[in-house]
Design a protein around this motif. Structure first.
Motif, PDB file in Angstrom:
ATOM      1  N   SER A  16       0.836  -1.202   0.000  1.00  0.00           N
ATOM      2  CA  SER A  16       0.000   0.000   0.000  1.00  0.00           C
ATOM      3  C   SER A  16       0.869   1.250   0.000  1.00  0.00           C
ATOM      4  CB  SER A  16      -0.911   0.009   1.224  1.00  0.00           C
ATOM      5  OG  SER A  16      -0.134   0.239   2.380  1.00  0.00           O
TER       6      SER A  16
ATOM      7  N   LYS B 123       1.749  11.496   2.657  1.00  0.00           N
ATOM      8  CA  LYS B 123       1.101  11.107   1.399  1.00  0.00           C
ATOM      9  C   LYS B 123       1.171  12.243   0.380  1.00  0.00           C
ATOM     10  CE  LYS B 123      -1.878   7.236   2.206  1.00  0.00           C
ATOM     11  NZ  LYS B 123      -3.140   6.568   1.815  1.00  0.00           N
TER      12      LYS B 123
ATOM     13  N   GLU C 106       1.838   2.228   3.504  1.00  0.00           N
ATOM     14  CA  GLU C 106       2.990   1.510   4.062  1.00  0.00           C
ATOM     15  C   GLU C 106       4.304   2.070   3.504  1.00  0.00           C
ATOM     16  OE1 GLU C 106       3.256  -0.909   6.311  1.00  0.00           O
ATOM     17  OE2 GLU C 106       5.373  -1.407   5.984  1.00  0.00           O
TER      18      GLU C 106
ATOM     19  N   LYS D 159       0.642   4.254  -7.395  1.00  0.00           N
ATOM     20  CA  LYS D 159       1.516   3.131  -7.048  1.00  0.00           C
ATOM     21  C   LYS D 159       2.069   2.506  -8.326  1.00  0.00           C
ATOM     22  CE  LYS D 159      -0.113  -1.007  -5.642  1.00  0.00           C
ATOM     23  NZ  LYS D 159      -0.626  -2.105  -4.786  1.00  0.00           N
TER      24      LYS D 159
END
Lengths: 200, 200
Positions: free
Chosen positions: B31, B43, B34, B53
């Motif tokens: 994720s 973030k 993580e 991602k």
């Protein structure tokens, strides 16, 4: 239908539905519910035949590998020596690979799952080692017959298996069906030429 | 630190953390949260550097492939002819593969995702086609130099790429690090022997 026949028909219906669902949605995304709906069977019937989705998948994979095993054994039995057996493997490869192409994405998904799941890992390593062992024997025999040149038979077998796996993956990227048959045949012939005992 | 340097340091920290998280958990399970936690960045900082991602993953994959490209180009520049260039690729393969081994599971996961995602598919096909094109040129030159025997250069290149991919996957199944170096070297030499123009 007698009970036993009906049970076998149910099992076959589940396998057929599972093949389709895995193919369309991938292994991870495929659900037992969807497979049951497609096969028109209850979840109870499903779990009577298969413990888990993984067990079902392994059954499909084993059936596929067993089919290839049978083709290899037949081909070897029909060949006068190992050199011609291996060349016939090369000739057969295109066809095997063309029919295998549908199965490869599943195999691949399974392979990436193997890292995180010990049972999957075993299920994957076992047939891999089997093919390695089969072709190691073929190479040894070919060397004894003087048609394969003296080299490490296990490495030679691993080369053949690695090339085959690589060609299967490559087939996925290739939209042209003709190349999916011709390239593997050509590729394996090139390797065979490297393995063959030079004449004279 | 000046802003620009700090920004680059953040980017590198994200890449390093992502490599570790992808490796431990796999691509799908990893994720962004993580990765941010591991890199000790917000973030907001993450999305300043990477859109998704997937974008981050592609960056890692491209860096790896670019490294291999550089090694191949250097090796070719140093070789007197194509025959020896290809043999040096074979000699180098063990090492490349040994360092690549950590990356392969990610690559594999990515490959299985490519079936369901057009962007991933493109990202995968593009480097594949590039290696195919590079080695097709190498084969053509080798044929012009008389060191590679006359055959379809594209099929010969595809064979080399397929064998390499197959060897990378095989390395994953092999717990013995020594074989991860020796088998690819031996395998590629066997193929080169099949490709080489017979002397005389």
């Amino acid at each position: 239908m007698p009970t036993q026949e009906r049970s076998e028909a149910t099992r076959q219906a589940i396998l057929k539905a599972a093949r389709a669902v895995f193919l369309e949605q991938g292994y991870q995304a495929a659900s037992v519910a969807e497979i049951c709906a497609r096969a028109d069977v209850s979840k109870g019937a499903f779990y009577h035949h298969f413990e888990t989705k993984q067990g079902l998948f392994l059954t499909l994979m084993e059936a596929w590998l067993a089919g290839i095993d049978r083709q290899l054994q037949a081909l070897r039995a029909e060949s006068p020596d190992m050199g011609s057996a291996l060349l016939r493997v090369a000739d057969m490869a295109g066809e095997i690979f063309d029919t295998a192409n549908d199965q490869v994405p599943m195999f691949l998904e399974f392979w990436s799952e193997a890292r995180h799941d010990r049972a999957v890992w075993q299920a994957l390593v076992e047939p891999y080692r089997r093919y390695e062992a089969v072709f190691t024997e073929w190479m040894k025999e070919g060397m004894a017959q003087g048609v394969i040149r003296k080299t490490d038979p296990r490495d030679a077998a691993r080369t053949l298996v690695a090339l085959s796996v690589g060609l299967l993956l490559q087939g996925l990227l290739d939209p042209a069906p003709s190349r999916r048959v011709e390239t593997p045949r050509h590729a394996l012939h090139l390797l065979m030429d490297g393995l063959r005992e030079a004449p004279g």
